[in-house]
Design an enzyme around this catalytic site. Structure first.
Site, PDB file in Angstrom:
ATOM      1  CB  SER A  59      -8.174   2.914   2.395  1.00 56.55           C
ATOM      2  OG  SER A  59      -7.308   2.548   3.458  1.00 56.55           O
ATOM      3  CE  LYS A 114      -3.806   1.688   2.638  1.00 57.02           C
ATOM      4  NZ  LYS A 114      -4.930   1.396   3.848  1.00 57.02           N
ATOM      5  CB  SER A 146      -8.263  -0.261   5.183  1.00 59.62           C
ATOM      6  OG  SER A 146      -8.819   0.929   5.075  1.00 59.62           O
TER       7      SER A 146
HETATM    8  N1  GLN Z   1     -13.416   3.239   6.255  1.00 61.87           N
HETATM    9  C1  GLN Z   1     -12.964   3.527   7.406  1.00 61.87           C
HETATM   10  C2  GLN Z   1     -12.426   4.749   7.324  1.00 61.87           C
HETATM   11  O1  GLN Z   1     -12.298   5.336   6.237  1.00 61.87           O
HETATM   12  C3  GLN Z   1     -11.445   2.510   7.653  1.00 61.87           C
HETATM   13  C4  GLN Z   1     -10.355   2.741   6.700  1.00 61.87           C
HETATM   14  C5  GLN Z   1      -9.080   2.293   7.089  1.00 61.87           C
HETATM   15  O2  GLN Z   1      -9.007   1.258   7.725  1.00 61.87           O
HETATM   16  N2  GLN Z   1      -7.836   2.764   6.750  1.00 61.87           N
HETATM   17  O3  GLN Z   1     -11.662   5.272   8.290  1.00 61.87           O
END
Ligand code: GLN
Length: 437
Positions: free
Chosen positions: A109, A34, A133
């Site tokens: 994400s 990532k 994510s």
């Molecule tokens: N969808 C969640 C957020 O926007 C989790 C995203 C993540 O784990 N980075 O915070």
């Protein structure tokens, strides 16, 4: 598919924000990461225009360890800006397309990482989860997504979203890869004071014998399709001699508000360092007043969702409001941890679906409000806010799209999750996406 024609593959699926031209001949395996994990030789942007041009001078610990184990880093994967999102549509550089249907999202994400794990043969991807994510994109792309216990894997070299929540983990098509790579990336690290001196992984010793299903989790709005396959999976588990019992975890219903307060509070302080003078972009008149420069620069280079979170988070921790929001959220977090611990005295794992629906089409995502998107995380946020390890396993396909089942185990009990992944691999013929370029 084989790792070749990366340019064409990327044109179709937008997996990478940057990638190499070819694989080194002596590479023992390939991996991707990532874009919020820094790696020498690759631009690191965390999906944000504000970091464009930032070339980190060092490797994140997880990347260094993968490289030392013979891994070849293929590229950095597209993601929601700083991890803010559930569908990877908040990326400044490319929105990954679902390998099962390119009109749909890869989830977020870590969307690009899930896509890479689904598309390439013999490939593992490093993802990061703050509130889901890793699990969410794994479920949308039909791969395994393992989020280790908080503290198991060093966060050194990770562009932070929320320091008390961020966890580096793995996405892969095969269960056996989790067993292979988790020990490689794990371990205490002098560079990260929140990485923990931890019990051995003891992989292969602890087996899944009992599962708890929290009724409250199923009371949220979950599509009929997902529920149907969830119920079928329960029968499959029972057929494997696993005891399955419904339990009550009423505190789960407060996890989304508590998470979004804590996560945005931490994010809003973390983002303060992107002031236009230290990393990535820099522009204009550096003799202007700092406040003017700071606000005009950030107005220009931060995305809409990042700005929303800075506002939310700053508000939640402001003097006068902190008791009402931030400290209350911290208490809810404590109650969630206590509730999980109570159930782990009797059960090896807690199980729910991973996401309440199959991957949505981009057209439908564009109609969702920020709140709709936050609410979609109600199944993945609880284990994340508790720092408990969890695994999304690719279940069956519905309408040709994969769905995921989410198993959470007690802190440091990743071995149960690996056992589940192996059981699943033998019970299901996990379907490959029909990838063509
Ligand atoms: N969808 C969640 C957020 O926007 C989790 C995203 C993540 O784990 N980075 O915070």
């Amino acid at each position: 598919m084989k790792i070749e024609n990366l340019e064409l593959v990327n044109e179709k699926y937008s997996i990478f924000s940057s990638f190499v031209e070819g694989v080194e001949a002596d590479a023992q395996f390939t991996f991707s990461a990532k874009d919020s994990l820094v790696a020498r030789g690759f631009e690191a942007t965390a999906g944000s225009m504000i970091l464009k041009g930032y070339m980190p001078p060092f490797d994140a610990t997880s990347i260094r360890k993968m490289r030392e184990a013979g891994g070849f880093l293929l590229g950095k994967t597209n993601m929601d800006e700083f991890g803010f999102g559930t569908f990877s549509v908040n990326s400044a550089f490319g929105i990954p397309k679902n390998p099962f249907d390119i009109r749909r999202s890869c989830g977020g994400s870590s969307g690009g990482s899930a896509c890479a794990a689904a598309v390439f043969d013999d490939h593992v991807s490093l993802g990061v989860s703050t509130g889901g994510s890793i699990a969410c994109p794994a479920s949308f792309c039909g791969v395994y997504g393992l989020t280790p216990s908080y503290g198991r894997v060093s966060r050194y070299g990770l562009i932070d979203y929320g320091n008390s929540l961020d966890k580096v983990g793995l996405l892969s098509f095969r269960a056996s890869d989790l067993k292979k790579y988790l020990p490689i990336i794990s371990g205490v690290d002098d560079h990260d004071p929140t990485s923990a001196v931890q019990p051995d992984l003891k992989l292969g010793r602890k087996k899944l014998k009992s599962v708890a299903i929290p009724r409250e989790a199923l009371e949220g709005s979950i599509s009929k399709d997902v529920l149907k396959y969830f119920e079928e999976s329960i029968e499959i588990l029972k057929g494997m001699s696993v005891d399955v019992e419904y339990v009550s975890m009423p505190v789960l219903k407060y996890s989304i508000p508590a998470y979004y307060v804590i996560a945005t509070a931490e994010a809003s302080t973390n983002l303060a360092r992107y002031c236009g003078m230290r990393y990535g972009q820099q522009e204009g008149d550096l003799t202007a007043k700092f406040d003017d420069y700071f606000s005009s620069f950030r107005s220009r280079y931060l995305g809409v969702e990042a700005k929303r979170r800075i506002l939310l988070g700053t508000y939640a921790r402001m003097a006068g409001y902190a008791d009402r929001y931030y400290y209350k959220a911290i208490r809810v977090r404590g109650a969630i941890i206590t509730d999980y611990k109570k159930h782990f005295e009797r059960f090896d794992a807690v199980m729910t679906p991973t996401m309440p629906f199959v991957s949505p089409k981009f057209d439908d995502i564009s109609l969702m409000s920020a709140l709709d998107s936050y609410k979609a995380d109600f199944l993945t946020v609880p284990p994340n806010i508790a720092g408990m390890p969890h695994l999304s396993v690719p279940c069956v396909s519905s309408e040709g799209m994969p769905i995921g089942l989410l198993f959470t185990s007690a802190h440091w009990d990743e071995d149960v999750l690996i056992d589940i992944a192996e059981k699943w691999d033998s019970a299901f013929d996990v379907r490959h996406a029909d990838v063509r370029i």
